[in-house]
Design a protein around this motif. Structure first.
Motif, PDB file in Angstrom:
ATOM      1  N   MET A   1      42.922  21.767  17.873  1.00 36.82           N
ATOM      2  CA  MET A   1      41.814  21.939  17.470  1.00 36.82           C
ATOM      3  C   MET A   1      41.583  23.009  16.279  1.00 36.82           C
ATOM      4  N   LYS A   2      40.705  22.740  15.576  1.00 38.15           N
ATOM      5  CA  LYS A   2      40.745  23.735  14.433  1.00 38.15           C
ATOM      6  C   LYS A   2      39.772  24.846  14.824  1.00 38.15           C
ATOM      7  N   PRO A   3      39.785  26.109  14.223  1.00 37.08           N
ATOM      8  CA  PRO A   3      39.007  27.044  14.490  1.00 37.08           C
ATOM      9  C   PRO A   3      37.491  26.827  14.200  1.00 37.08           C
ATOM     10  N   ILE A   4      36.580  27.673  14.674  1.00 40.18           N
ATOM     11  CA  ILE A   4      35.339  27.545  14.382  1.00 40.18           C
ATOM     12  C   ILE A   4      35.162  28.148  13.010  1.00 40.18           C
ATOM     13  N   PRO A   5      34.591  27.276  12.138  1.00 36.89           N
ATOM     14  CA  PRO A   5      34.425  27.461  10.624  1.00 36.89           C
ATOM     15  C   PRO A   5      33.723  28.918  10.494  1.00 36.89           C
ATOM     16  N   LYS A   6      34.259  29.806   9.233  1.00 32.59           N
ATOM     17  CA  LYS A   6      33.634  30.874   9.027  1.00 32.59           C
ATOM     18  C   LYS A   6      32.370  30.697   8.636  1.00 32.59           C
ATOM     19  N   ARG A   7      32.008  29.686   7.929  1.00 33.58           N
ATOM     20  CA  ARG A   7      30.554  29.497   7.614  1.00 33.58           C
ATOM     21  C   ARG A   7      29.555  29.361   8.470  1.00 33.58           C
ATOM     22  N   LEU A   8      30.071  29.230   9.922  1.00 35.16           N
ATOM     23  CA  LEU A   8      29.244  29.223  11.068  1.00 35.16           C
ATOM     24  C   LEU A   8      29.196  30.445  11.863  1.00 35.16           C
ATOM     25  N   LEU A   9      30.109  31.374  11.530  1.00 41.92           N
ATOM     26  CA  LEU A   9      30.344  32.860  12.349  1.00 41.92           C
ATOM     27  C   LEU A   9      29.599  33.732  11.364  1.00 41.92           C
ATOM     28  N   ILE A  10      27.979  33.839  11.592  1.00 43.49           N
ATOM     29  CA  ILE A  10      27.445  34.435  10.457  1.00 43.49           C
ATOM     30  C   ILE A  10      26.870  35.805  11.022  1.00 43.49           C
ATOM     31  N   HIS A  11      27.259  36.068  12.228  1.00 45.14           N
ATOM     32  CA  HIS A  11      26.566  37.424  12.848  1.00 45.14           C
ATOM     33  C   HIS A  11      27.702  38.593  13.076  1.00 45.14           C
ATOM     34  N   CYS A  35      32.586  41.283  13.943  1.00 45.81           N
ATOM     35  CA  CYS A  35      32.107  40.545  12.819  1.00 45.81           C
ATOM     36  C   CYS A  35      32.391  38.991  12.927  1.00 45.81           C
ATOM     37  N   ARG A  36      31.761  38.319  12.223  1.00 46.96           N
ATOM     38  CA  ARG A  36      32.446  36.809  12.123  1.00 46.96           C
ATOM     39  C   ARG A  36      32.094  36.232  13.529  1.00 46.96           C
ATOM     40  N   ILE A  37      30.982  36.502  14.280  1.00 48.03           N
ATOM     41  CA  ILE A  37      30.700  35.922  15.511  1.00 48.03           C
ATOM     42  C   ILE A  37      29.495  35.057  15.459  1.00 48.03           C
ATOM     43  N   ARG A  38      29.146  34.359  16.422  1.00 50.96           N
ATOM     44  CA  ARG A  38      28.101  33.450  16.434  1.00 50.96           C
ATOM     45  C   ARG A  38      27.242  33.923  17.387  1.00 50.96           C
ATOM     46  N   ILE A  39      25.786  33.971  17.342  1.00 52.10           N
ATOM     47  CA  ILE A  39      24.841  34.443  18.695  1.00 52.10           C
ATOM     48  C   ILE A  39      23.805  33.358  18.748  1.00 52.10           C
ATOM     49  N   GLU A  40      23.764  32.486  19.720  1.00 55.02           N
ATOM     50  CA  GLU A  40      22.585  31.506  19.863  1.00 55.02           C
ATOM     51  C   GLU A  40      21.630  31.877  20.889  1.00 55.02           C
ATOM     52  N   GLN A  53      20.489  35.458  41.118  1.00 55.97           N
ATOM     53  CA  GLN A  53      20.302  34.551  39.921  1.00 55.97           C
ATOM     54  C   GLN A  53      19.587  35.153  38.666  1.00 55.97           C
ATOM     55  N   CYS A  54      20.179  34.984  37.454  1.00 48.03           N
ATOM     56  CA  CYS A  54      19.621  35.651  36.174  1.00 48.03           C
ATOM     57  C   CYS A  54      19.634  34.456  35.388  1.00 48.03           C
ATOM     58  N   THR A  55      18.793  34.763  34.170  1.00 50.62           N
ATOM     59  CA  THR A  55      18.798  33.795  33.127  1.00 50.62           C
ATOM     60  C   THR A  55      19.325  34.472  31.811  1.00 50.62           C
ATOM     61  N   LEU A  56      20.400  33.686  31.281  1.00 50.28           N
ATOM     62  CA  LEU A  56      21.080  34.269  30.004  1.00 50.28           C
ATOM     63  C   LEU A  56      19.916  34.297  28.885  1.00 50.28           C
ATOM     64  N   SER A  57      19.916  35.326  28.223  1.00 52.40           N
ATOM     65  CA  SER A  57      19.218  34.913  26.944  1.00 52.40           C
ATOM     66  C   SER A  57      19.943  34.561  25.685  1.00 52.40           C
ATOM     67  N   VAL A  58      21.106  35.003  25.507  1.00 54.17           N
ATOM     68  CA  VAL A  58      21.928  34.414  24.486  1.00 54.17           C
ATOM     69  C   VAL A  58      23.188  34.191  24.681  1.00 54.17           C
ATOM     70  N   MET A  59      24.015  33.418  24.175  1.00 53.56           N
ATOM     71  CA  MET A  59      25.497  33.141  24.064  1.00 53.56           C
ATOM     72  C   MET A  59      26.175  33.567  22.939  1.00 53.56           C
ATOM     73  N   LEU A  60      27.228  34.433  23.171  1.00 58.95           N
ATOM     74  CA  LEU A  60      28.011  34.897  21.854  1.00 58.95           C
ATOM     75  C   LEU A  60      29.298  34.022  21.906  1.00 58.95           C
ATOM     76  N   PHE A  61      29.699  33.431  20.681  1.00 57.15           N
ATOM     77  CA  PHE A  61      30.755  32.626  20.530  1.00 57.15           C
ATOM     78  C   PHE A  61      31.784  33.816  19.751  1.00 57.15           C
ATOM     79  N   TYR A  62      32.970  33.779  20.299  1.00 56.25           N
ATOM     80  CA  TYR A  62      34.078  34.716  19.670  1.00 56.25           C
ATOM     81  C   TYR A  62      35.300  33.697  19.415  1.00 56.25           C
ATOM     82  N   ASP A  63      35.402  33.439  18.050  1.00 54.69           N
ATOM     83  CA  ASP A  63      36.346  32.692  17.906  1.00 54.69           C
ATOM     84  C   ASP A  63      37.785  33.546  17.848  1.00 54.69           C
ATOM     85  N   CYS A  64      39.076  33.030  18.342  1.00 50.96           N
ATOM     86  CA  CYS A  64      40.293  33.812  18.538  1.00 50.96           C
ATOM     87  C   CYS A  64      41.009  33.782  17.456  1.00 50.96           C
ATOM     88  N   ARG A  65      40.511  32.994  16.189  1.00 51.93           N
ATOM     89  CA  ARG A  65      41.192  33.085  14.810  1.00 51.93           C
ATOM     90  C   ARG A  65      40.399  33.765  13.913  1.00 51.93           C
TER      91      ARG A  65
END
Length: 109
Positions: A1-11, A35-40, A53-65
Motif C-alpha cells: 500500500m502506498k503512503p498517505i500522499p504529502k498533499r493530504l498531510l497539511i497540518h 509536521c505533515r500530519i492530518r487532523i480531521e 464513555q467520551c466523544t472524540l473531537s478530532v482524529m490525527l493521522f500520522y503516516d509512518c513514511r
C-alpha cells in the motif's frame, strides 16, 4: 500500500507529555513538533479502559513514511496543541499494511 500522499498531510501540531506535581498541577514537556500530519474533525463515542464513555473531537493521522519526525510514540494521556486548542490523546490505533506499520490513527478529546 502506498503512503498517505504529502498533499493530504497539511497540518502541524506539537505533542506534549504531561506530569503532575503533588498538588495535581499539570506541567507540559514538549515531546515533538509534528509536521505533515492530518487532523480531521469527528464525533465518535468510545468507551475507554476505565469504562468511561467520551466523544472524540478530532482524529490525527500520522503516516509512518511521510509524517515527521519519524518514530514518535503516542500514548494515552499526552496532550496535543493544534490551532490554539489543547487536546488529550484518548486512543492510539496502529494500522498495518501486511507486516509493516502503515499509519497511526490517534483519537483526541
Amino acid at each position: 500500500m502506498k503512503p498517505i500522499p504529502k498533499r493530504l498531510l497539511i497540518h502541524s501540531a506539537s505533542l506534549h507529555g504531561v506530569t503532575e506535581d503533588v498538588w495535581q498541577k499539570e506541567s507540559l514537556t514538549t515531546i515533538a513538533e509534528l509536521c505533515r500530519i492530518r487532523i480531521e474533525p469527528m464525533t465518535k463515542l468510545i468507551t475507554d479502559k476505565q469504562n468511561r464513555q467520551c466523544t472524540l473531537s478530532v482524529m490525527l493521522f500520522y503516516d509512518c513514511r511521510n509524517s515527521a519526525p519519524q518514530g514518535v510514540q503516542f500514548e494515552v494521556g499526552q496532550k496535543l496543541l493544534w490551532n490554539g486548542t489543547e487536546y488529550r490523546v484518548e486512543t492510539v490505533e496502529p494500522l498495518y499494511d501486511g507486516a509493516r506499520l502503515h499509519h497511526l490513527e490517534v483519537g483526541l478529546v
